[in-house]
Design a protein around this motif. Structure first.
Motif, short mmCIF file in Angstrom:
data_model
loop_
_atom_site.label_atom_id
_atom_site.label_comp_id
_atom_site.label_asym_id
_atom_site.label_seq_id
_atom_site.Cartn_x
_atom_site.Cartn_y
_atom_site.Cartn_z
N LEU A 50 48.19 78.45 20.13
CA LEU A 50 47.43 79.52 19.51
C LEU A 50 46.72 80.26 20.64
N ARG A 51 46.78 81.59 20.61
CA ARG A 51 46.10 82.35 21.66
C ARG A 51 44.73 82.75 21.14
N LEU A 52 43.69 82.18 21.72
CA LEU A 52 42.35 82.35 21.20
C LEU A 52 41.52 83.29 22.05
N SER A 53 40.83 84.20 21.40
CA SER A 53 39.80 85.00 22.07
C SER A 53 38.52 84.82 21.28
N LEU A 54 37.51 84.27 21.93
CA LEU A 54 36.23 84.05 21.26
C LEU A 54 35.20 84.85 22.03
N ALA A 55 34.64 85.88 21.40
CA ALA A 55 33.78 86.78 22.13
C ALA A 55 32.47 87.01 21.41
N LEU A 56 31.41 87.07 22.22
CA LEU A 56 30.10 87.49 21.75
C LEU A 56 29.85 88.85 22.37
N HIS B 249 27.65 89.77 24.35
CA HIS B 249 27.18 89.71 25.72
C HIS B 249 27.99 88.75 26.58
N GLN B 250 28.98 88.08 25.99
CA GLN B 250 29.68 87.04 26.75
C GLN B 250 31.04 86.77 26.12
N THR B 251 32.03 86.50 26.96
CA THR B 251 33.35 86.12 26.43
C THR B 251 33.55 84.64 26.70
N ILE B 252 33.66 83.86 25.63
CA ILE B 252 33.81 82.42 25.82
C ILE B 252 35.26 82.07 26.09
N TYR B 253 36.18 82.64 25.30
CA TYR B 253 37.61 82.43 25.55
C TYR B 253 38.27 83.79 25.58
N LYS B 254 39.15 84.01 26.57
CA LYS B 254 39.81 85.30 26.65
C LYS B 254 41.31 85.06 26.67
N SER B 255 41.94 85.22 25.50
CA SER B 255 43.39 85.07 25.38
C SER B 255 43.87 83.76 25.99
N SER C 191 50.45 84.16 16.20
CA SER C 191 49.53 83.10 16.64
C SER C 191 48.42 83.62 17.54
N VAL C 192 47.82 84.73 17.17
CA VAL C 192 46.70 85.26 17.94
C VAL C 192 45.45 85.16 17.08
N LEU C 193 44.43 84.50 17.60
CA LEU C 193 43.19 84.33 16.83
C LEU C 193 42.05 84.98 17.59
N SER C 194 41.34 85.88 16.94
CA SER C 194 40.17 86.51 17.56
C SER C 194 38.95 86.15 16.76
N ILE C 195 37.96 85.58 17.41
CA ILE C 195 36.71 85.27 16.74
C ILE C 195 35.62 86.10 17.38
N ASN C 196 34.88 86.82 16.55
CA ASN C 196 33.76 87.59 17.06
C ASN C 196 32.50 87.06 16.42
N ALA C 197 31.48 86.82 17.23
CA ALA C 197 30.22 86.32 16.69
C ALA C 197 29.10 87.01 17.44
N VAL C 198 27.90 86.94 16.87
CA VAL C 198 26.78 87.58 17.52
C VAL C 198 26.16 86.65 18.56
N GLU C 199 25.94 85.40 18.16
CA GLU C 199 25.39 84.42 19.10
C GLU C 199 26.19 83.13 18.98
N GLY C 200 26.40 82.46 20.09
CA GLY C 200 27.13 81.20 20.03
C GLY C 200 26.82 80.38 21.25
N TYR C 201 26.52 79.11 21.03
CA TYR C 201 26.19 78.24 22.15
C TYR C 201 26.77 76.86 21.90
N PRO C 202 27.09 76.12 22.98
CA PRO C 202 27.46 74.72 22.78
C PRO C 202 26.27 73.93 22.27
N LEU C 203 26.57 72.82 21.57
CA LEU C 203 25.52 72.10 20.87
C LEU C 203 24.42 71.59 21.80
N GLU C 204 24.78 71.25 23.04
CA GLU C 204 23.74 70.66 23.89
C GLU C 204 22.67 71.68 24.31
#
Lengths: 75, 163
Positions: free
Chosen positions: B33-39, B41-47, B105-118
Motif C-alpha cells: 500500500l502506498r501511504l501518504s500521511l500528512a499534517l 505542518h509536517q509530512t509523516i509518510y510521503k508515498s 493501492s494509494v492511501l492518503s491520510i490528512n489530519a490536523v494534528e498527529g503525534y506518536p503516543l509517547e
C-alpha cells in the motif's frame, strides 16, 4: 450521520480546530510549547463597500457570533 | 544496395529506445500500500510502501491493505497504526481528518494534528478531562458546552489509547 456538534451549530472547521487544540494541550510540555503556537489565529478583516473600507473585525469573534446565531438551524 | 538497406534498418532498430513501461495499476507492487500521511505542518509518510494501515473511521475501525476498494472515510479522533514493510508497527494519535483510498493501492491520510503516543502526557489529559467535564455540565452557552463535549470525545479516545 448526525453529529452532536453539528446540531449545536459548530462547523466542521471549528470541530477540527477544537480537536486539534485539545491534542496540542495533551502533549508533554516540551513539545506542547512548540505546538501551541500553531493554534494561534489573529485574523482580522474588513468589508469594502462602494470603495470604502468598513470596520476592522476579528475573524474569530465574527465566526463565533455566526455559529451561535445558527445553532440549531442545521440538522 | 540490399546490404546497405539491411544495415540501415539494423542501425535504426538498435538506436530506437525501448518504450518506457506504461504506468498502470500494477506499478505499485501489488501487495503493498502506498501511504501518504500528512499534517498541515509536517509530512509523516510521503508515498511510502507499507503493508497495512489501521484507521479509526467514523463508520468504524478499518484495516486498509493493498487493493482496497477506493473510498473516502472521515476519521474519528483516534489511533492510526501503520504496519511497515520492515515489520515495524508505528502508532499515531490523529486529531481528526480524512483518509482517501485511491485506485491502485494509494492511501492518503490528512489530519490536523498527529503525534506518536509517547509524546503525550497522561496527566495533561486527565486535567483537561476534568476541566471539560466542568464546562460540559455547567451553565455556559450551548456552544461552550458543545465544544467541551468535542474535547471530551477526543480526550477519552486519547486516554484509552494511552493505556
Amino acid at each position: 450521520m448526525a453529529f452532536a456538534w453539528k446540531a449545536a451549530g459548530i462547523t466542521y472547521n471549528r470541530y477540527l480546530a477544537v480537536a486539534a487544540r485539545v491534542v496540542r494541550r495533551s502533549l508533554k510540555d516540551d513539545k506542547r510549547l512548540q505546538a501551541e503556537r500553531r493554534g494561534e489565529m489573529d485574523l482580522r478583516f474588513a468589508k469594502w463597500e462602494g470603495g470604502k473600507q468598513g470596520e476592522n473585525k476579528s475573524l474569530a469573534d465574527v465566526n463565533q457570533a455566526d455559529m451561535a446565531a445558527h445553532a440549531g438551524q442545521s440538522q | 544496395m540490399n546490404s546497405l538497406k539491411v544495415a540501415r534498418m539494423a542501425l535504426r532498430a538498435a538506436a530506437r529506445p525501448q518504450p518506457a513501461l506504461r504506468r498502470g495499476y500494477a506499478d505499485v507492487a501489488p501487495d503493498k500500500l502506498r501511504l501518504s500521511l500528512a499534517l498541515p505542518h509536517q509530512t509523516i509518510y510521503k508515498s511510502q510502501d507499507v503493508v497495512q494501515v489501521n484507521i479509526a473511521a467514523e463508520s468504524g475501525e478499518m484495516g486498509i491493505l493493498a487493493q482496497h476498494v477506493p473510498s473516502i472515510e472521515q476519521l474519528k479522533p483516534g489511533l492510526v497504526e501503520v504496519i511497515e514493510e520492515a515489520g515495524g508497527n508505528k502508532q499515531f494519535f490523529l486529531s481528526g481528518g480524512f483518509a482517501t483510498v485511491q485506485p491502485g493501492s494509494v492511501l492518503s491520510i490528512n489530519a490536523v494534528e498527529g503525534y506518536p503516543l509517547e509524546d503525550f502526557s497522561a496527566e495533561n489529559v486527565r486535567n483537561q478531562i476534568s476541566e471539560a467535564q466542568k464546562i460540559a455540565g455547567g451553565s455556559g452557552s450551548e456552544q461552550d458546552k458543545a465544544e467541551a463535549n468535542i474535547e471530551l470525545e477526543v480526550l477519552e479516545s486519547l486516554q484509552a489509547a494511552l493505556k
